[in-house]
Scaffold this motif. Structure first.
Motif, PDB file in Angstrom:
ATOM      1  N   GLY A  14       0.812  -1.207   0.000  1.00 19.23           N
ATOM      2  CA  GLY A  14       0.000   0.000   0.000  1.00 19.23           C
ATOM      3  C   GLY A  14       0.845   1.257   0.000  1.00 19.23           C
ATOM      4  N   LEU A  15       1.905   1.266  -0.820  1.00 15.00           N
ATOM      5  CA  LEU A  15       2.751   2.448  -0.986  1.00 15.00           C
ATOM      6  C   LEU A  15       2.759   2.795  -2.473  1.00 15.00           C
ATOM      7  CD1 LEU A  15       4.598   4.293   0.791  1.00 15.00           C
ATOM      8  CD2 LEU A  15       6.523   2.911   0.006  1.00 15.00           C
ATOM      9  N   ALA A  16       2.981   4.051  -2.800  1.00 14.45           N
ATOM     10  CA  ALA A  16       2.925   4.489  -4.198  1.00 14.45           C
ATOM     11  C   ALA A  16       3.898   3.703  -5.069  1.00 14.45           C
ATOM     12  CB  ALA A  16       3.249   5.976  -4.282  1.00 14.45           C
ATOM     13  N   ALA A  17       3.462   3.376  -6.282  1.00 17.21           N
ATOM     14  CA  ALA A  17       4.328   2.659  -7.215  1.00 17.21           C
ATOM     15  C   ALA A  17       5.600   3.447  -7.499  1.00 17.21           C
ATOM     16  CB  ALA A  17       3.573   2.378  -8.511  1.00 17.21           C
ATOM     17  N   THR A  18       5.506   4.778  -7.539  1.00 13.66           N
ATOM     18  CA  THR A  18       6.715   5.582  -7.745  1.00 13.66           C
ATOM     19  C   THR A  18       7.727   5.354  -6.621  1.00 13.66           C
ATOM     20  OG1 THR A  18       5.435   7.424  -6.814  1.00 13.66           O
ATOM     21  CG2 THR A  18       5.745   7.409  -9.199  1.00 13.66           C
ATOM     22  N   SER A  19       7.242   5.136  -5.399  1.00 10.92           N
ATOM     23  CA  SER A  19       8.149   4.824  -4.286  1.00 10.92           C
ATOM     24  C   SER A  19       8.743   3.430  -4.440  1.00 10.92           C
ATOM     25  CB  SER A  19       7.401   4.932  -2.953  1.00 10.92           C
ATOM     26  OG  SER A  19       7.019   6.262  -2.686  1.00 10.92           O
ATOM     27  N   LEU A  20       7.928   2.465  -4.893  1.00  8.51           N
ATOM     28  CA  LEU A  20       8.443   1.109  -5.109  1.00  8.51           C
ATOM     29  C   LEU A  20       9.518   1.106  -6.196  1.00  8.51           C
ATOM     30  CD1 LEU A  20       7.429  -1.562  -3.639  1.00  8.51           C
ATOM     31  CD2 LEU A  20       5.925   0.396  -3.362  1.00  8.51           C
ATOM     32  N   LEU A  21       9.326   1.910  -7.255  1.00  9.12           N
ATOM     33  CA  LEU A  21      10.342   2.016  -8.296  1.00  9.12           C
ATOM     34  C   LEU A  21      11.651   2.569  -7.731  1.00  9.12           C
ATOM     35  CD1 LEU A  21       8.124   3.351 -11.202  1.00  9.12           C
ATOM     36  CD2 LEU A  21       9.605   1.353 -11.363  1.00  9.12           C
ATOM     37  N   LEU A  22      11.541   3.511  -6.804  1.00  5.50           N
ATOM     38  CA  LEU A  22      12.727   4.067  -6.163  1.00  5.50           C
ATOM     39  C   LEU A  22      13.423   3.004  -5.317  1.00  5.50           C
ATOM     40  CD1 LEU A  22      14.442   6.580  -5.610  1.00  5.50           C
ATOM     41  CD2 LEU A  22      12.837   7.184  -3.793  1.00  5.50           C
ATOM     42  N   LEU A  23      12.649   2.223  -4.547  1.00  9.58           N
ATOM     43  CA  LEU A  23      13.232   1.150  -3.738  1.00  9.58           C
ATOM     44  C   LEU A  23      13.893   0.103  -4.633  1.00  9.58           C
ATOM     45  CD1 LEU A  23      10.413   0.564  -1.080  1.00  9.58           C
ATOM     46  CD2 LEU A  23      12.399   2.060  -0.913  1.00  9.58           C
ATOM     47  N   LYS A  24      13.260  -0.201  -5.755  1.00  9.96           N
ATOM     48  CA  LYS A  24      13.849  -1.155  -6.711  1.00  9.96           C
ATOM     49  C   LYS A  24      15.202  -0.652  -7.209  1.00  9.96           C
ATOM     50  CE  LYS A  24      13.113  -3.026 -11.364  1.00  9.96           C
ATOM     51  NZ  LYS A  24      12.224  -3.047 -12.547  1.00  9.96           N
ATOM     52  N   SER A  25      15.284   0.635  -7.530  1.00 13.43           N
ATOM     53  CA  SER A  25      16.538   1.188  -8.044  1.00 13.43           C
ATOM     54  C   SER A  25      17.652   1.141  -6.999  1.00 13.43           C
ATOM     55  CB  SER A  25      16.327   2.630  -8.518  1.00 13.43           C
ATOM     56  OG  SER A  25      16.155   3.521  -7.422  1.00 13.43           O
ATOM     57  N   GLU A  26      17.271   1.053  -5.719  1.00 10.46           N
ATOM     58  CA  GLU A  26      18.241   0.976  -4.625  1.00 10.46           C
ATOM     59  C   GLU A  26      18.514  -0.474  -4.205  1.00 10.46           C
ATOM     60  OE1 GLU A  26      19.897   3.468  -3.124  1.00 10.46           O
ATOM     61  OE2 GLU A  26      19.005   5.005  -4.422  1.00 10.46           O
ATOM     62  N   ASP A  27      18.030  -1.437  -5.008  1.00 12.32           N
ATOM     63  CA  ASP A  27      18.220  -2.877  -4.729  1.00 12.32           C
ATOM     64  C   ASP A  27      17.648  -3.287  -3.374  1.00 12.32           C
ATOM     65  OD1 ASP A  27      19.609  -3.303  -7.176  1.00 12.32           O
ATOM     66  OD2 ASP A  27      21.455  -2.566  -6.243  1.00 12.32           O
ATOM     67  N   MET A  28      16.512  -2.712  -3.024  1.00 12.82           N
ATOM     68  CA  MET A  28      15.911  -2.989  -1.716  1.00 12.82           C
ATOM     69  C   MET A  28      14.753  -3.975  -1.774  1.00 12.82           C
ATOM     70  SD  MET A  28      15.979   0.886  -0.119  1.00 12.82           S
ATOM     71  CE  MET A  28      15.103   0.375   1.374  1.00 12.82           C
ATOM     72  N   LEU A  29      14.386  -4.435  -2.978  1.00 13.49           N
ATOM     73  CA  LEU A  29      13.237  -5.319  -3.114  1.00 13.49           C
ATOM     74  C   LEU A  29      13.658  -6.700  -3.598  1.00 13.49           C
ATOM     75  CD1 LEU A  29      10.627  -2.918  -4.782  1.00 13.49           C
ATOM     76  CD2 LEU A  29      10.853  -3.502  -2.354  1.00 13.49           C
ATOM     77  N   GLU A  30      12.926  -7.704  -3.144  1.00 11.82           N
ATOM     78  CA  GLU A  30      13.122  -9.105  -3.526  1.00 11.82           C
ATOM     79  C   GLU A  30      12.179  -9.432  -4.681  1.00 11.82           C
ATOM     80  OE1 GLU A  30      14.794 -12.915  -3.017  1.00 11.82           O
ATOM     81  OE2 GLU A  30      15.205 -11.186  -1.718  1.00 11.82           O
ATOM     82  N   PRO A  31      12.686  -9.865  -5.843  1.00 19.53           N
ATOM     83  CA  PRO A  31      11.768 -10.188  -6.942  1.00 19.53           C
ATOM     84  C   PRO A  31      10.905 -11.393  -6.604  1.00 19.53           C
ATOM     85  CG  PRO A  31      14.010 -10.874  -7.485  1.00 19.53           C
ATOM     86  CD  PRO A  31      14.100 -10.097  -6.202  1.00 19.53           C
ATOM     87  N   TYR A  32       9.626 -11.297  -6.955  1.00 22.57           N
ATOM     88  CA  TYR A  32       8.700 -12.397  -6.689  1.00 22.57           C
ATOM     89  C   TYR A  32       7.450 -12.214  -7.544  1.00 22.57           C
ATOM     90  CZ  TYR A  32       5.367 -15.449  -4.314  1.00 22.57           C
ATOM     91  OH  TYR A  32       4.424 -16.412  -4.036  1.00 22.57           O
TER      92      TYR A  32
END
Length: 339
Positions: free
Chosen positions: A82-100
């Motif tokens: 429940g966070l903005a997709a633009t924020s998730l894209l930022l977290l992805k660019s920082e290698d903070m997310l696990e692909p699933y």
């Protein structure tokens, strides 16, 4: 008589079944979902998964995003939901997310799924900018309803408009980034300069301007359509206005924080987040959901909202987020509420 380990295991299982006590996994979930929805969302999830407890950490989008980035080297969250997709894209660019790839992801509108395979994030619903206009207070102040964003430059609105600070609020950021995309960068900042002249103050919550308009504290709140529809359903004298130029929008999205010690439970939560049951849950308040075929009309949502959504460049918004926020702060922060 000797009791075997198998007998003990069966007895323990029977005791758990009889008492309803389960070994429980706890997930720390960072979110910007509306606060009043958290219990309903957790309860709906726990109907199918009573063995996973959600510990919510909730704040406005900008604050949650900043908190996650500050914790990059020592993550405290297991899941973002429940966070903005633009924020998730930022977290992805920082290698903070696990692909699933959650179960059922193929049913989602492709716009609601990260482009990588497996995806790093998935969307749940969309929220869009709108103007909450209190008809009673407006009449008292001799105002007429705006029909466009540019109408808000009219001197009659001076001191009668509240909007969210984009550094704190995802709604504020989608407004600012959408104006820059709709009008062009130079004209977009010129637009905000003119709007600033009529702004009474900037809040640190995306829903607060509409809540304040609903309560009569201000005639006009720049907010989002879901909050306006909800306040109108509760009896507030509001019109929810979709400006003629179009409206910015973003998705509420989710992903797994890389390195979580509770990966299996986190995957279970993300599976649920894109399920039919979850989509029906979001659709109580949001008219646009990740599986469009499941969407039912939401009471008091403004007509034409879906057609008014701009072609939002989420990658551009995410990549330019820091620069946009710094520029906004330097120009307009003097009217912001204290933090």
């Amino acid at each position: 008589m000797k009791t075997t380990s198998k007998t003990l295991t069966i007895a323990a299982a029977a005791a758990i079944a009889a008492t309803g006590v389960f070994a429980e996994t706890e997930l720390t979930v960072y979110t910007a979902f509306e606060a009043e929805d958290l219990k309903r969302y957790a309860d709906t999830f726990n109907e199918a998964h009573p063995d996973i407890k959600i510990n919510w950490v909730r704040d406005s989008t900008g604050i949650v995003t900043a908190k996650l980035l500050a914790e990059k080297d020592n993550p405290q969250a297991d899941v973002v939901w429940g966070l903005a997709a633009t924020s998730l894209l930022l977290l992805k660019s920082e290698d903070m997310l696990e692909p699933y790839a959650p179960k059922g992801v193929e049913a989602l509108d492709p716009k609601f799924v990260d482009s990588d395979n497996p995806p790093y994030w998935v969307g749940q619903d969309a929220w869009a900018g709108a103007i909450c206009y209190n008809t009673v207070e407006a009449e008292k102040n001799g105002l007429t309803p705006p029909t466009s964003w540019k109408d808000l430059h009219d001197p009659m609105y001076k001191g009668h408009i509240i909007m969210p600070n984009p550094n704190s609020s995802g709604t504020g950021f989608l407004d600012v980034s959408s104006w820059l995309q709709m009008f062009g960068e130079e004209a977009g900042w010129d637009y905000m300069d003119g709007l600033h002249e009529n702004i009474a103050r900037y809040t640190h919550s995306g829903s607060k301007p509409c809540k304040l308009a609903a309560s009569g504290e201000i005639p006009i709140g720049i907010s989002f359509a879901f909050r306006g529809a909800k306040s109108k359903a509760a009896g507030a004298p509001l019109e929810v206005i979709v400006p003629s130029e179009g409206v910015g929008w973003d998705m509420e999205a989710g992903g797994i924080i890389a390195g979580t010690a509770n990966l299996e439970a986190a995957q279970t939560l993300l599976d649920f987040a894109v399920s039919t049951k979850a989509m029906e849950m979001y659709n109580v308040g949001y008219a646009i959901i990740g599986i469009p075929s499941l969407a039912k009309p939401v009471e008091h949502f403004p007509d034409g909202l879906k057609d008014a959504l701009i072609e939002n460049d989420f990658e551009w918004a995410a990549n330019n987020r820091a620069a946009i926020l710094a520029e906004w702060q330097s120009r307009y922060d003097g009217k912001s509420d204290p933090k």
